[in-house]
Design a protein around this motif. Structure first.
Motif, PDB file in Angstrom:
ATOM      1  N   ILE A  54      11.634  -1.710   6.978  1.00  0.00           N
ATOM      2  CA  ILE A  54      12.477  -0.563   6.444  1.00  0.00           C
ATOM      3  C   ILE A  54      13.759  -0.528   6.137  1.00  0.00           C
ATOM      4  O   ILE A  54      14.516  -0.129   5.240  1.00  0.00           O
ATOM      5  N   LEU A  55      14.578  -1.535   7.004  1.00  0.00           N
ATOM      6  CA  LEU A  55      15.836  -1.913   6.510  1.00  0.00           C
ATOM      7  C   LEU A  55      16.140  -2.519   5.111  1.00  0.00           C
ATOM      8  O   LEU A  55      17.068  -2.422   4.451  1.00  0.00           O
ATOM      9  N   GLY A  56      15.150  -3.485   5.043  1.00  0.00           N
ATOM     10  CA  GLY A  56      15.180  -4.263   3.751  1.00  0.00           C
ATOM     11  C   GLY A  56      14.826  -3.097   2.398  1.00  0.00           C
ATOM     12  O   GLY A  56      15.398  -3.415   1.309  1.00  0.00           O
ATOM     13  N   TYR A  57      13.949  -2.347   2.688  1.00  0.00           N
ATOM     14  CA  TYR A  57      13.872  -1.026   1.893  1.00  0.00           C
ATOM     15  C   TYR A  57      14.988  -0.424   1.543  1.00  0.00           C
ATOM     16  O   TYR A  57      15.665  -0.082   0.218  1.00  0.00           O
ATOM     17  N   VAL A  58      15.769   0.035   2.523  1.00  0.00           N
ATOM     18  CA  VAL A  58      16.989   0.784   2.209  1.00  0.00           C
ATOM     19  C   VAL A  58      17.919  -0.066   1.652  1.00  0.00           C
ATOM     20  O   VAL A  58      18.477   0.523   0.555  1.00  0.00           O
ATOM     21  N   ILE A  59      18.273  -0.978   2.259  1.00  0.00           N
ATOM     22  CA  ILE A  59      19.365  -2.039   1.524  1.00  0.00           C
ATOM     23  C   ILE A  59      19.167  -2.720   0.138  1.00  0.00           C
ATOM     24  O   ILE A  59      19.874  -2.318  -0.718  1.00  0.00           O
ATOM     25  N   GLY A  60      17.727  -2.750  -0.065  1.00  0.00           N
ATOM     26  CA  GLY A  60      17.536  -3.042  -1.470  1.00  0.00           C
ATOM     27  C   GLY A  60      17.723  -2.075  -2.412  1.00  0.00           C
ATOM     28  O   GLY A  60      18.209  -2.410  -3.533  1.00  0.00           O
ATOM     29  N   ALA A  61      17.352  -0.759  -2.075  1.00  0.00           N
ATOM     30  CA  ALA A  61      17.609   0.359  -2.884  1.00  0.00           C
ATOM     31  C   ALA A  61      18.857   0.649  -2.970  1.00  0.00           C
ATOM     32  O   ALA A  61      19.363   0.989  -4.417  1.00  0.00           O
ATOM     33  N   VAL A  62      19.978   0.513  -2.233  1.00  0.00           N
ATOM     34  CA  VAL A  62      21.154   0.595  -2.332  1.00  0.00           C
ATOM     35  C   VAL A  62      21.691  -0.332  -3.291  1.00  0.00           C
ATOM     36  O   VAL A  62      22.621   0.174  -4.066  1.00  0.00           O
ATOM     37  N   ILE A  63      21.536  -1.498  -3.057  1.00  0.00           N
ATOM     38  CA  ILE A  63      22.058  -2.525  -3.788  1.00  0.00           C
ATOM     39  C   ILE A  63      21.609  -2.225  -5.305  1.00  0.00           C
ATOM     40  O   ILE A  63      22.807  -2.317  -6.229  1.00  0.00           O
ATOM     41  N   THR A  68       0.940  -1.045   0.097  1.00  0.00           N
ATOM     42  CA  THR A  68      -0.078   0.156  -0.010  1.00  0.00           C
ATOM     43  C   THR A  68       0.859   1.135  -0.066  1.00  0.00           C
ATOM     44  O   THR A  68       0.713   2.253  -0.782  1.00  0.00           O
ATOM     45  N   PHE A  69       1.890   1.098   0.923  1.00  0.00           N
ATOM     46  CA  PHE A  69       2.760   2.592   0.872  1.00  0.00           C
ATOM     47  C   PHE A  69       3.724   2.758  -0.380  1.00  0.00           C
ATOM     48  O   PHE A  69       3.822   3.796  -0.463  1.00  0.00           O
ATOM     49  N   LEU A  70       4.014   1.401  -0.579  1.00  0.00           N
ATOM     50  CA  LEU A  70       4.843   1.488  -1.950  1.00  0.00           C
ATOM     51  C   LEU A  70       4.134   1.960  -3.091  1.00  0.00           C
ATOM     52  O   LEU A  70       4.732   2.872  -3.836  1.00  0.00           O
ATOM     53  N   GLY A  71       2.845   1.670  -3.132  1.00  0.00           N
ATOM     54  CA  GLY A  71       1.981   1.904  -4.262  1.00  0.00           C
ATOM     55  C   GLY A  71       1.788   3.325  -4.400  1.00  0.00           C
ATOM     56  O   GLY A  71       2.022   4.266  -5.239  1.00  0.00           O
ATOM     57  N   LEU A  72       1.244   3.960  -3.150  1.00  0.00           N
ATOM     58  CA  LEU A  72       0.839   5.404  -2.996  1.00  0.00           C
ATOM     59  C   LEU A  72       2.215   6.083  -3.178  1.00  0.00           C
ATOM     60  O   LEU A  72       1.932   7.510  -3.482  1.00  0.00           O
ATOM     61  N   LYS A 131       5.010   6.032  -4.917  1.00  0.00           N
ATOM     62  CA  LYS A 131       5.677   5.482  -6.077  1.00  0.00           C
ATOM     63  C   LYS A 131       6.803   6.425  -6.433  1.00  0.00           C
ATOM     64  O   LYS A 131       7.958   6.218  -6.792  1.00  0.00           O
ATOM     65  N   LYS A 132       6.171   8.080  -6.485  1.00  0.00           N
ATOM     66  CA  LYS A 132       7.375   8.835  -6.704  1.00  0.00           C
ATOM     67  C   LYS A 132       8.667   8.880  -5.856  1.00  0.00           C
ATOM     68  O   LYS A 132       9.475   9.384  -6.272  1.00  0.00           O
ATOM     69  N   TRP A 133       8.500   8.446  -4.695  1.00  0.00           N
ATOM     70  CA  TRP A 133       9.543   8.513  -3.671  1.00  0.00           C
ATOM     71  C   TRP A 133      10.092   7.080  -3.640  1.00  0.00           C
ATOM     72  O   TRP A 133      10.995   7.119  -2.699  1.00  0.00           O
ATOM     73  N   VAL A 134       9.714   6.135  -4.314  1.00  0.00           N
ATOM     74  CA  VAL A 134      10.556   4.861  -4.171  1.00  0.00           C
ATOM     75  C   VAL A 134      11.787   4.882  -5.343  1.00  0.00           C
ATOM     76  O   VAL A 134      11.372   5.176  -6.319  1.00  0.00           O
ATOM     77  N   PRO A 135      13.068   4.642  -4.763  1.00  0.00           N
ATOM     78  CA  PRO A 135      13.930   5.116  -5.896  1.00  0.00           C
ATOM     79  C   PRO A 135      14.150   4.198  -6.725  1.00  0.00           C
ATOM     80  O   PRO A 135      14.606   4.370  -8.012  1.00  0.00           O
ATOM     81  N   ASN A 136      13.894   3.006  -6.565  1.00  0.00           N
ATOM     82  CA  ASN A 136      13.927   1.999  -7.655  1.00  0.00           C
ATOM     83  C   ASN A 136      13.556   0.483  -7.339  1.00  0.00           C
ATOM     84  O   ASN A 136      12.793   0.508  -6.184  1.00  0.00           O
ATOM     85  N   ASP A 137      13.406  -0.310  -7.932  1.00  0.00           N
ATOM     86  CA  ASP A 137      12.839  -1.765  -7.778  1.00  0.00           C
ATOM     87  C   ASP A 137      13.343  -2.378  -6.791  1.00  0.00           C
ATOM     88  O   ASP A 137      12.781  -3.331  -6.079  1.00  0.00           O
ATOM     89  N   GLY A 138      14.674  -2.092  -6.521  1.00  0.00           N
ATOM     90  CA  GLY A 138      15.371  -2.706  -5.319  1.00  0.00           C
ATOM     91  C   GLY A 138      14.634  -2.424  -4.201  1.00  0.00           C
ATOM     92  O   GLY A 138      14.578  -3.167  -3.305  1.00  0.00           O
ATOM     93  N   ALA A 139      14.088  -1.384  -3.805  1.00  0.00           N
ATOM     94  CA  ALA A 139      13.556  -0.889  -2.669  1.00  0.00           C
ATOM     95  C   ALA A 139      12.026  -1.781  -2.518  1.00  0.00           C
ATOM     96  O   ALA A 139      11.937  -2.256  -1.400  1.00  0.00           O
ATOM     97  N   TRP A 140      11.483  -2.103  -3.596  1.00  0.00           N
ATOM     98  CA  TRP A 140      10.120  -2.939  -3.724  1.00  0.00           C
ATOM     99  C   TRP A 140      10.597  -4.374  -3.161  1.00  0.00           C
ATOM    100  O   TRP A 140      10.056  -4.840  -2.294  1.00  0.00           O
ATOM    101  N   LYS A 141      11.603  -4.580  -3.728  1.00  0.00           N
ATOM    102  CA  LYS A 141      12.220  -6.177  -3.699  1.00  0.00           C
ATOM    103  C   LYS A 141      12.429  -6.289  -2.121  1.00  0.00           C
ATOM    104  O   LYS A 141      12.030  -7.204  -1.490  1.00  0.00           O
ATOM    105  N   GLY A 142      13.251  -5.517  -1.842  1.00  0.00           N
ATOM    106  CA  GLY A 142      13.670  -5.542  -0.023  1.00  0.00           C
ATOM    107  C   GLY A 142      12.704  -5.299   0.702  1.00  0.00           C
ATOM    108  O   GLY A 142      12.635  -6.203   1.772  1.00  0.00           O
TER     109      GLY A 142
END
Length: 449
Positions: A424-433, A356-360, A362-373
């Motif tokens: 939250i950690l998964g979001y950050v780590i996934g986006a960075v990777i 829900t929060f990723l979909g709403l 989406k403009k602030w989600v840096p990349n698909d790595g954040a989704w995955k993480g």
């Protein structure tokens, strides 16, 4: 195609209210009111946030990303929507819809006629699910049928109870011995969260988006207007009903203990409020609430099965097969199958909140790595809660006390949010990777201009 946006918003907003307002939504507001007493206003605010606004945000989040679940889930993996739909179907078939039929008979039909024989249950369920299939069998008209016919009847019964609670209260409001303003707010907040209606929003989103497009609202601007409109209608109706039922419960502070059974509390309050006539109105409300939820879930499950088999099984065929299967499960009783659906729901729910929060946002989600993480970690953490529930209900017989002691060391775990900090950690780590490896993200589905 001739469009009447105001009428369509009203009808679809009514349908949204009806599909979200299941049998359980009748039961928990009075117990919240009873615990809160004269602080019931704060409880209503907390309930409105997580029990009404969050689920509607979930529904809107899917359309903000694309047209359906697949458009949302492809940012995790190409097959993730199959996993989500598979788990969702298990919850619907072994939990949500059989429970609708069971509650409609036990609290609705028997609320009118008293204890009935087993054969009466079979006949009632056959009629209940036949009506459910009739309303759900045509994908293009299911929203209109629910919004035009069933919702007004449901609203009349519910508003009759709410109006009586206001104009002819059982008692004035008194303070509760255990509830402050803060505690009342948090009780309403967490109760609304634990209804799991956020998952319903994700699950039913495709049905509403399909209805938008079939009515000719095919560009992003029209989608935004329609979604905002039906959310305002649905939110208003749910808020009025929830607030009224919670207010009714708050009138019972001097009459009921705080550990009273929630179903008994509601039925006894309405009986004291309006006698046998009130009990009859409540029973009708229960049946209608269960019916509208069952229709929405059958329609959604039918769409999923059709998509899963790429049209080789039509929507109508899928809906009929699901209805027959659920009827048979309901006739056998729902107590055992609910043990299966509970752990599966525990897997779906945190993932639904994260989506829900990723979909709403989406403009602030840096990349698909954040989704995955974020989603992968939420999914893994929820497996522990699902396993714990399976052990508690006797579905699995293993000792996991040591594992749960470790999980409970995570901040907010005891409040039911063991998944939050790791996610939250998964979001950050996934986006960075993803950024470090310079991987490209999948483009969001673009609505017509």
């Amino acid at each position: 195609m001739k469009k009447n946006m105001k009428k369509d918003i009203l009808v679809m907003g009514f349908a949204m209210f009806a599909i979200f307002f299941g049998s359980g939504n009748l039961i928990f507001p009075p117990i919240i009111g009873l615990v809160s007493g004269e602080q019931v206003g704060w409880a209503i605010v907390g309930l409105a946030l997580t029990g009404i606004l969050f689920p509607m945000m979930a529904l809107a989040s899917v359309g903000n990303v694309g047209y359906n679940l697949q458009d949302m889930m492809k940012h995790i993996n190409s097959w993730w929507h199959y996993l989500y739909m598979g788990l969702g179907l298990l919850v619907v078939i072994f939990g949500t819809i059989p429970r609708c039929g069971g509650v409609a008979f036990e609290s609705g039909m028997q609320g009118i006629f008293g204890e009935l024989p087993f054969m009466a249950r079979i006949i009632f369920l056959a009629i209940f699910f036949a009506i459910s299939y009739y309303f759900a069998m045509n994908r293009s008209t299911v929203i209109d049928k629910v919004g035009n016919y069933l919702t007004p009847a449901l609203l009349i019964t519910l508003l009759a109870i709410v109006v009586l609670a206001i104009v002819n209260p059982i008692d004035t409001l008194h303070s509760s011995s255990i509830s402050t303003a803060k505690e009342s707010f948090l009780n309403g907040f967490f109760t609304g969260y634990n209804t799991g209606d956020v998952g319903t929003g994700i699950i039913c989103a495709g049905m509403f988006i399909t209805a938008f497009r079939e009515k000719g609202y095919c560009n992003k601007q029209e989608y935004n207007k329609m979604m905002l409109g039906i959310i305002l209608v649905g939110f208003t109706l749910l808020f009025v009903v929830y607030a009224g039922l919670a207010y009714l419960g708050a009138q019972g502070v001097n009459y009921y203990s705080l550990d009273v059974n929630a179903t008994f509390l509601l039925t006894d309050l309405v009986k004291n409020l309006a006698g046998y006539e009130g009990s009859f109105i409540l029973a009708v409300a229960v049946i209608l609430a269960c019916l509208t939820t069952a229709i929405g879930m059958i329609a959604t499950a039918g769409q999923w099965v059709e998509a899963w088999f790429k049209g080789k099984i039509s929507y109508r065929q899928a809906s009929l097969m699901i209805t027959i299967a659920i009827f048979m499960i309901s006739c056998l009783g729902v107590s055992n199958v609910l043990k299966i659906s509970g752990p599966i729901f525990m897997i779906l729910f945190p993932m639904s909140v994260v989506l829900t929060f990723l979909g709403l946002g989406k403009k602030w989600v840096p990349n698909d790595g954040a989704w995955k993480g974020a989603v992968w970690v939420a999914f893994i953490m929820s497996l522990f809660d699902a396993l714990n529930l399976a052990v508690m209900t006797g579905l699995v017989n293993i000792d996991i006390s040591g594992l749960m002691n470790i999980i409970n060391q995570i901040p907010l775990a005891k409040q039911g949010f063991a998944w939050l900090i790791p996610t939250i950690l998964g979001y950050v780590i996934g986006a960075v990777i993803y950024k470090f490896k310079k991987k490209e993200s999948i483009a969001y589905e673009v609505w017509d201009n």
